[in-house]
Design a protein around this motif. Structure first.
Motif, short mmCIF file in Angstrom:
data_model
loop_
_atom_site.label_atom_id
_atom_site.label_comp_id
_atom_site.label_asym_id
_atom_site.label_seq_id
_atom_site.Cartn_x
_atom_site.Cartn_y
_atom_site.Cartn_z
N PRO A 183 -0.13 4.03 -8.78
CA PRO A 183 0.23 4.70 -7.53
C PRO A 183 1.09 5.94 -7.75
N ARG A 206 -4.79 1.23 0.74
CA ARG A 206 -4.40 0.80 -0.60
C ARG A 206 -4.83 1.87 -1.60
N GLY A 208 -4.16 3.47 -6.00
CA GLY A 208 -3.70 3.19 -7.35
C GLY A 208 -4.58 2.16 -8.05
N GLY A 213 -1.02 -0.14 -4.79
CA GLY A 213 -0.09 0.52 -3.88
C GLY A 213 -0.51 0.38 -2.43
N LEU A 218 3.23 4.48 -0.55
CA LEU A 218 2.77 5.87 -0.42
C LEU A 218 3.85 6.73 0.22
#
Length: 366
Positions: A183, A206, A208, A213, A218
């Motif tokens: 991420p 979601r 990464g 992540g 984020l």
């Protein structure tokens, strides 16, 4: 430290849980415009061109074919830009530099994707960041796209009025080049390589390696790298919820509009429902030759000529057919296991210029 960002995201989650009408929803066939929660990051670092303060805002929403692998025709989409298409200018800028990129999987370009573009346009110049080559990386069976490659420009252009007369541009990245990024590394790429000013994502996003992540991370990472992070509530499909349709066992399905739902509705031949999910009529693109003209009023095209996903087998009335830039002609469509049959009583279809060996024919399903 989020300086309030985590509390805001938590508030979004609580509000969505207790107020099921948040976000764009469907009441029967009517699209109901409601408010989306909008997150601004806290004060960005001095470095870079973007600087924002943390604010909480409530922003109302504005307003092919089934060939075997290797046979599917690929038509250039002039509205998309690839990461490797151009050499970077001397200053290191990219086509998305200074822009606001929407993050997601933009297969169907449905109303949920449009909402991401709307929110991006409220902050700056909107882009859709798309990943290409996922099927090859994961070894998935090839499947027809919901929107034909050559038709994506038209769809994105139709969002212009929703996005403050700033139609989003699609920017493509090879998935293989980012698959193993953590991420942090992904956000670093957005900030330092692509030089974006901000990102917009849904609350369930979601990212990464192995989707490790989430939206909260984020926000945190974007703040650390000095770019904006805007998290919006999912666009919910109230019709699906009320009728308690089978979601196909998808554990990620919480009632939001999705490309999976569009595909399921297409397979069922429920075109009014498809139109609600897409925010427009579904358009099927066919590559047609003069040999497909059985008569002045009938065209029969093999399924191998389809550039995107058709509805399920059946008879469809109240459709429109367009040949190139010619005017639309009312028609009916019959889809079977081998062919798409387009029939019309309008002589304008046979009056079209069929001198070219291949033409693109578009069918819109009412």
């Amino acid at each position: 430290m989020l300086c309030g960002g985590s509390r805001a995201l938590h508030h979004l989650s609580d509000y969505h849980h207790h107020h099921t009408s948040i976000g764009l929803g469907f009441c029967g066939a009517k699209i109901v415009q409601l408010s989306s929660f909008f997150l601004r990051p806290s004060q960005a670092k001095a470095s870079g061109s973007c600087s924002y303060k943390l604010r909480h805002r409530m922003i109302s929403s504005s307003g092919f074919h089934y060939r075997t692998a290797g046979e599917t025709p690929i038509l250039h989409n002039c509205f998309s830009q690839r990461e490797d298409d151009h050499e970077l200018p001397a200053d290191g800028s990219t086509p998305v530099s200074g822009g606001i990129v929407a993050l997601g999987k933009f297969d169907a370009l449905h109303v949920g994707h449009r909402e991401l573009a709307i929110q991006a346009s409220k902050v700056g110049t909107p882009y859709l960041l798309s990943f290409v080559g996922m099927a090859e990386v994961f070894g998935w069976e090839p499947r027809a796209p919901v929107v034909a490659k050559c038709d994506r420009k038209r769809v994105l252009t139709s969002w212009d009025s929703y996005c403050g007369n700033k139609a989003p541009v699609e920017y493509e990245i090879e998935f293989a080049s980012v698959r193993h990024l953590t991420p942090r590394e992904f956000v670093e790429k957005l900030s330092k390589e692509l030089k974006v000013c901000g990102v917009v994502a849904g609350e369930n996003y979601r990212f990464g390696y192995k989707a490790s992540g989430d939206a909260s991370e984020l926000v945190r990472l974007c703040e650390e790298y000095g770019i904006g992070a805007y998290i919006i509530s999912s666009v919910m499909d109230k019709k699906q919820d009320s009728e308690k349709r089978d979601s196909g066992g998808d554990s990620k399905d919480r009632g939001q509009v999705s490309s999976t739902r569009v595909r399921q509705a297409l397979a069922a031949g429920n075109m009014s429902y498809v139109s609600e999910l897409l925010g427009r009529a579904h358009r099927l693109i066919l590559q047609v030759s003069t040999g497909d003209m059985q008569s002045g009023r009938r065209i029969s095209v093999p399924r191998s000529a389809m550039l995107n996903l058709p509805p399920g087998n059946g008879i469809y009335k109240a459709c429109l057919v367009l040949v190139g830039d010619d005017a639309s002609v009312p028609c009916s469509v019959v889809i079977d296991t081998s062919y798409i049959h387009v029939e019309t009583d309008d002589l304008r279809l046979c009056d079209s210029d069929w001198s070219q060996e291949l033409k693109l024919l578009s069918v819109e399903f009412g």
